[in-house]
Design an enzyme around this catalytic site. Structure first.
Site, PDB file in Angstrom:
ATOM      1  N   ARG A  11      47.615  20.062  43.546  1.00 57.89           N
ATOM      2  CA  ARG A  11      46.884  19.548  42.669  1.00 57.89           C
ATOM      3  C   ARG A  11      47.010  19.694  41.352  1.00 57.89           C
ATOM      4  O   ARG A  11      45.888  18.555  40.040  1.00 57.89           O
ATOM      5  CB  ARG A  11      45.581  20.585  41.889  1.00 57.89           C
ATOM      6  CG  ARG A  11      45.176  20.884  43.519  1.00 57.89           C
ATOM      7  CD  ARG A  11      43.922  19.923  42.878  1.00 57.89           C
ATOM      8  NE  ARG A  11      43.651  20.093  41.493  1.00 57.89           N
ATOM      9  CZ  ARG A  11      42.718  21.369  40.742  1.00 57.89           C
ATOM     10  NH1 ARG A  11      42.275  22.161  41.431  1.00 57.89           N
ATOM     11  NH2 ARG A  11      42.418  20.538  39.626  1.00 57.89           N
ATOM     12  N   ARG A  19      39.041  32.716  47.833  1.00 54.94           N
ATOM     13  CA  ARG A  19      39.744  32.291  47.502  1.00 54.94           C
ATOM     14  C   ARG A  19      41.549  32.642  47.258  1.00 54.94           C
ATOM     15  O   ARG A  19      41.966  32.317  46.251  1.00 54.94           O
ATOM     16  CB  ARG A  19      39.970  32.631  45.848  1.00 54.94           C
ATOM     17  CG  ARG A  19      38.421  32.412  44.398  1.00 54.94           C
ATOM     18  CD  ARG A  19      38.261  30.881  44.513  1.00 54.94           C
ATOM     19  NE  ARG A  19      37.221  30.880  44.165  1.00 54.94           N
ATOM     20  CZ  ARG A  19      37.060  30.707  42.637  1.00 54.94           C
ATOM     21  NH1 ARG A  19      37.380  31.184  41.256  1.00 54.94           N
ATOM     22  NH2 ARG A  19      35.766  30.124  41.754  1.00 54.94           N
ATOM     23  N   ASP A  44      34.210  23.773  46.548  1.00 53.89           N
ATOM     24  CA  ASP A  44      33.368  24.641  45.779  1.00 53.89           C
ATOM     25  C   ASP A  44      32.124  24.723  45.256  1.00 53.89           C
ATOM     26  O   ASP A  44      31.520  23.328  46.719  1.00 53.89           O
ATOM     27  CB  ASP A  44      33.373  23.805  44.360  1.00 53.89           C
ATOM     28  CG  ASP A  44      33.674  24.647  42.873  1.00 53.89           C
ATOM     29  OD1 ASP A  44      33.975  25.552  42.797  1.00 53.89           O
ATOM     30  OD2 ASP A  44      31.895  25.160  42.649  1.00 53.89           O
ATOM     31  N   ARG A 100      45.108  29.275  42.509  1.00 54.88           N
ATOM     32  CA  ARG A 100      46.870  29.091  41.683  1.00 54.88           C
ATOM     33  C   ARG A 100      47.030  30.278  41.902  1.00 54.88           C
ATOM     34  O   ARG A 100      47.691  29.750  41.244  1.00 54.88           O
ATOM     35  CB  ARG A 100      45.572  29.507  40.233  1.00 54.88           C
ATOM     36  CG  ARG A 100      45.410  27.485  40.017  1.00 54.88           C
ATOM     37  CD  ARG A 100      43.812  27.777  38.483  1.00 54.88           C
ATOM     38  NE  ARG A 100      43.258  28.650  39.135  1.00 54.88           N
ATOM     39  CZ  ARG A 100      42.492  28.879  37.592  1.00 54.88           C
ATOM     40  NH1 ARG A 100      42.334  28.489  36.621  1.00 54.88           N
ATOM     41  NH2 ARG A 100      41.009  29.536  37.888  1.00 54.88           N
ATOM     42  N   TYR A 128      23.876  28.330  37.557  1.00 55.72           N
ATOM     43  CA  TYR A 128      24.751  27.340  36.644  1.00 55.72           C
ATOM     44  C   TYR A 128      24.068  26.476  36.672  1.00 55.72           C
ATOM     45  O   TYR A 128      23.848  25.768  35.653  1.00 55.72           O
ATOM     46  CB  TYR A 128      26.094  26.788  37.976  1.00 55.72           C
ATOM     47  CG  TYR A 128      26.647  27.571  37.619  1.00 55.72           C
ATOM     48  CD1 TYR A 128      27.372  28.176  37.275  1.00 55.72           C
ATOM     49  CD2 TYR A 128      27.086  28.434  39.115  1.00 55.72           C
ATOM     50  CE1 TYR A 128      28.728  29.378  36.834  1.00 55.72           C
ATOM     51  CE2 TYR A 128      28.067  29.562  39.662  1.00 55.72           C
ATOM     52  CZ  TYR A 128      28.743  29.198  38.151  1.00 55.72           C
ATOM     53  OH  TYR A 128      29.789  30.528  38.264  1.00 55.72           O
TER      54      TYR A 128
HETATM   55  C1  LIG Z   1      30.897  31.231  42.056  1.00 50.92           C
HETATM   56  C2  LIG Z   1      31.658  30.806  42.492  1.00 50.92           C
HETATM   57  C3  LIG Z   1      32.277  28.958  42.133  1.00 50.92           C
HETATM   58  N1  LIG Z   1      33.103  28.759  43.085  1.00 50.92           N
HETATM   59  C4  LIG Z   1      33.034  29.685  44.475  1.00 50.92           C
HETATM   60  C5  LIG Z   1      31.966  30.262  44.325  1.00 50.92           C
HETATM   61  C6  LIG Z   1      31.750  32.099  44.752  1.00 50.92           C
HETATM   62  C7  LIG Z   1      32.990  32.578  45.128  1.00 50.92           C
HETATM   63  C8  LIG Z   1      32.557  33.257  43.262  1.00 50.92           C
HETATM   64  O1  LIG Z   1      32.242  34.231  43.732  1.00 50.92           O
HETATM   65  O2  LIG Z   1      33.712  33.242  43.170  1.00 50.92           O
HETATM   66  C9  LIG Z   1      33.548  28.642  45.692  1.00 50.92           C
HETATM   67  C10 LIG Z   1      34.540  28.340  46.261  1.00 50.92           C
HETATM   68  N2  LIG Z   1      35.610  27.447  44.663  1.00 50.92           N
HETATM   69  C11 LIG Z   1      36.607  27.354  45.300  1.00 50.92           C
HETATM   70  C12 LIG Z   1      36.435  28.593  46.951  1.00 50.92           C
HETATM   71  C13 LIG Z   1      37.869  27.482  47.752  1.00 50.92           C
HETATM   72  C14 LIG Z   1      37.976  28.253  48.670  1.00 50.92           C
HETATM   73  C15 LIG Z   1      39.154  30.076  48.808  1.00 50.92           C
HETATM   74  O3  LIG Z   1      40.341  30.255  48.708  1.00 50.92           O
HETATM   75  O4  LIG Z   1      37.574  31.129  48.526  1.00 50.92           O
HETATM   76  C16 LIG Z   1      35.634  29.280  46.835  1.00 50.92           C
HETATM   77  C17 LIG Z   1      34.799  29.430  48.094  1.00 50.92           C
HETATM   78  C18 LIG Z   1      37.503  26.719  45.222  1.00 50.92           C
HETATM   79  C19 LIG Z   1      37.824  26.830  43.628  1.00 50.92           C
HETATM   80  N3  LIG Z   1      36.523  26.584  42.635  1.00 50.92           N
HETATM   81  C20 LIG Z   1      37.434  26.940  41.481  1.00 50.92           C
HETATM   82  C21 LIG Z   1      38.815  26.174  41.276  1.00 50.92           C
HETATM   83  C22 LIG Z   1      39.774  26.763  40.701  1.00 50.92           C
HETATM   84  C23 LIG Z   1      40.089  25.287  39.971  1.00 50.92           C
HETATM   85  C24 LIG Z   1      41.644  24.838  40.039  1.00 50.92           C
HETATM   86  O5  LIG Z   1      42.512  24.837  40.264  1.00 50.92           O
HETATM   87  O6  LIG Z   1      41.806  24.274  38.564  1.00 50.92           O
HETATM   88  C25 LIG Z   1      39.416  26.854  43.107  1.00 50.92           C
HETATM   89  C26 LIG Z   1      39.774  27.498  43.730  1.00 50.92           C
HETATM   90  C27 LIG Z   1      37.017  25.734  40.054  1.00 50.92           C
HETATM   91  C28 LIG Z   1      35.651  26.889  40.012  1.00 50.92           C
HETATM   92  N4  LIG Z   1      33.853  27.144  40.665  1.00 50.92           N
HETATM   93  C29 LIG Z   1      33.336  28.558  40.694  1.00 50.92           C
HETATM   94  C30 LIG Z   1      34.644  29.164  39.170  1.00 50.92           C
HETATM   95  C31 LIG Z   1      33.718  30.061  38.887  1.00 50.92           C
HETATM   96  C32 LIG Z   1      35.741  28.292  39.033  1.00 50.92           C
HETATM   97  C33 LIG Z   1      36.632  29.363  38.587  1.00 50.92           C
HETATM   98  C34 LIG Z   1      36.787  28.303  37.586  1.00 50.92           C
HETATM   99  C35 LIG Z   1      38.503  28.735  36.225  1.00 50.92           C
HETATM  100  O7  LIG Z   1      38.551  29.790  36.465  1.00 50.92           O
HETATM  101  O8  LIG Z   1      39.484  27.850  36.410  1.00 50.92           O
HETATM  102  C36 LIG Z   1      32.071  28.444  40.942  1.00 50.92           C
END
Ligand SMILES: Cc1c2[nH]c(c1CCC(=O)O)Cc1[nH]c(c(CCC(=O)O)c1C)Cc1[nH]c(c(CCC(=O)O)c1C)Cc1[nH]c(c(C)c1CCC(=O)O)C2
Length: 352
Positions: A47, A34, A83, A38, A158
């Site tokens: 974004r 990540r 994602d 954010r 999910y």
């Molecule tokens: C479980 C999982 C998800 N997504 C992902 C996982 C596996 C990694 C982990 O265990 O954290 C994988 C993921 N999602 C995202 C990345 C980006 C690459 C990186 O920089 O690592 C990666 C590797 C971007 C994202 N994916 C997400 C965001 C945030 C969305 C935003 O910026 O509005 C980002 C940057 C959304 C997302 N998508 C998911 C979650 C739990 C969330 C967060 C929700 C929140 O707190 O708002 C599912």
């Protein structure tokens, strides 16, 4: 200048790829799960009017967001901005990412009929992702690009729960009461995940990470019976690049996750790296390669505390056949990005 014959093999010196292959790189490679997101004001800026999933299907935005942490922190790898639900959305499932919550599934998959109705993923449905990979490879130069996907279990959680879940209770109930439905579901997800990874590899990613974020909720026995065969199938389809396999709270599952076909095993902060290496060591085989494992919450502490932890982790990582420095899970949104930059500098200053 002496010229290198065209036919000479071009061996990489990128620290990430050297470490992943079990060699000793010039410096300990570091990137952050990540790292794009954010914690970065420049991310929030690009974004602000664009929903997460729309961004993931817009190649030039994926390129820009993926590059942001590389430019800012000087990390040793880029990770594709995407994602784990992207291939599900691409295949036609109604899944949204709700800010502050995570993936939300309109019609949860809980019956054999729902499993049988799941679509396959066709390569052209993720063409924008492949296009983003090509744009990134042209821009990144020597810095490797990591592709990724969610593993079948984490995606299944999910789909079955309908969204994020603390205890994965419906998931476990289905797994134990309807094993045939379960295996059909994980088989379908393994197919989707394999296609998604194959498209990223074909477009040029130089490593992949399979995220089984929530597998740590399972006993090793259940993991081996209900999950491992499907993750193995996914990892088996990736032949060309090193494979990192990560989950949270997987201290008891590390050998099983290696057995699924990982070249590099990701470790969260609960298990010290030298102990993880001990658990992963097989007599007569090369020492295991690990990735991790700074507690993301430590980044919110004084930098003295951060520095102590980083030094400890790099020292413990010397027990491994190779060490890729990372966090034990993703960067927390409230993290001060200047601290991440200082961590990169510190890791690079230490003896591998
Ligand atoms: C479980 C999982 C998800 N997504 C992902 C996982 C596996 C990694 C982990 O265990 O954290 C994988 C993921 N999602 C995202 C990345 C980006 C690459 C990186 O920089 O690592 C990666 C590797 C971007 C994202 N994916 C997400 C965001 C945030 C969305 C935003 O910026 O509005 C980002 C940057 C959304 C997302 N998508 C998911 C979650 C739990 C969330 C967060 C929700 C929140 O707190 O708002 C599912």
């Amino acid at each position: 200048m002496t010229s290198v014959p065209d036919a000479a093999p071009r061996t990489t010196t990128a620290p990430l790829l050297v470490a992943a292959a079990g060699g000793t790189p010039a410096r300990v490679p570091v990137w952050f799960m990540r790292q794009a997101g954010r914690s970065l004001p420049e991310y929030r800026e690009v974004r602000k009017d664009i929903p997460m999933l729309r961004a993931c299907f817009t190649p030039d935005l994926v390129r820009e967001i993926t590059m942001q942490p590389v430019r800012r922190h000087g990390v040793d790898a880029a990770i594709l901005f995407s994602d784990i639900v992207v291939p599900l959305v691409a295949a036609g499932l109604d899944v949204d990412i709700v800010p502050g919550t995570g993936p939300v599934v309109a019609e949860p998959v809980r019956t054999r009929a729902a499993v049988d109705a799941l679509p396959e993923l066709h390569a052209e449905q993720v063409a924008p992702v492949a296009e983003a990979v090509r744009l990134l490879r042209a821009e990144l130069g020597e810095t490797p690009l990591i592709g990724f996907a969610g593993a079948p279990f984490t995606l299944a959680s999910y789909l079955i729960e309908g969204g994020p879940s603390r205890h994965h209770e419906r998931t476990k109930a289905l797994m134990h009461s309807e094993p045939e439905t379960w295996h059909a579901l994980l088989g379908a997800l393994a197919g989707i995940t394999s296609t998604f990874l194959a498209e990223q590899v074909a477009a040029g990613v130089q490593a992949v990470q399979l995220f089984d974020s929530w597998a740590g909720a399972l006993s090793e026995r259940d993991y081996r019976e209900f999950v491992l065969p499907h993750s193995t199938r996914v990892l088996d389809t990736v032949r060309e690049v090193p494979k990192i396999h990560f989950g949270v709270g997987t201290g008891e599952l590390l050998p099983a996750m290696r057995d699924a076909g990982a070249d590099v095993v990701g470790v969260d902060w609960r298990v010290p790296l030298d102990e993880a290496v001990r658990r992963l060591t097989v007599p007569g085989r090369p020492a295991p390669v690990v990735q991790g494992n700074l507690d993301p919450a430590v980044l919110l502490a004084d930098f003295d505390a951060v520095e102590r932890e980083v030094r400890r982790i790099v020292a413990e990582g010397r027990a491994a056949g190779g060490h890729v420095f990372n966090l034990g899970h993703g960067v927390l949104p409230e993290t001060d990005p200047t601290v991440l930059t200082r961590v990169v500098e510190l890791v690079h200053s230490l003896e591998p």
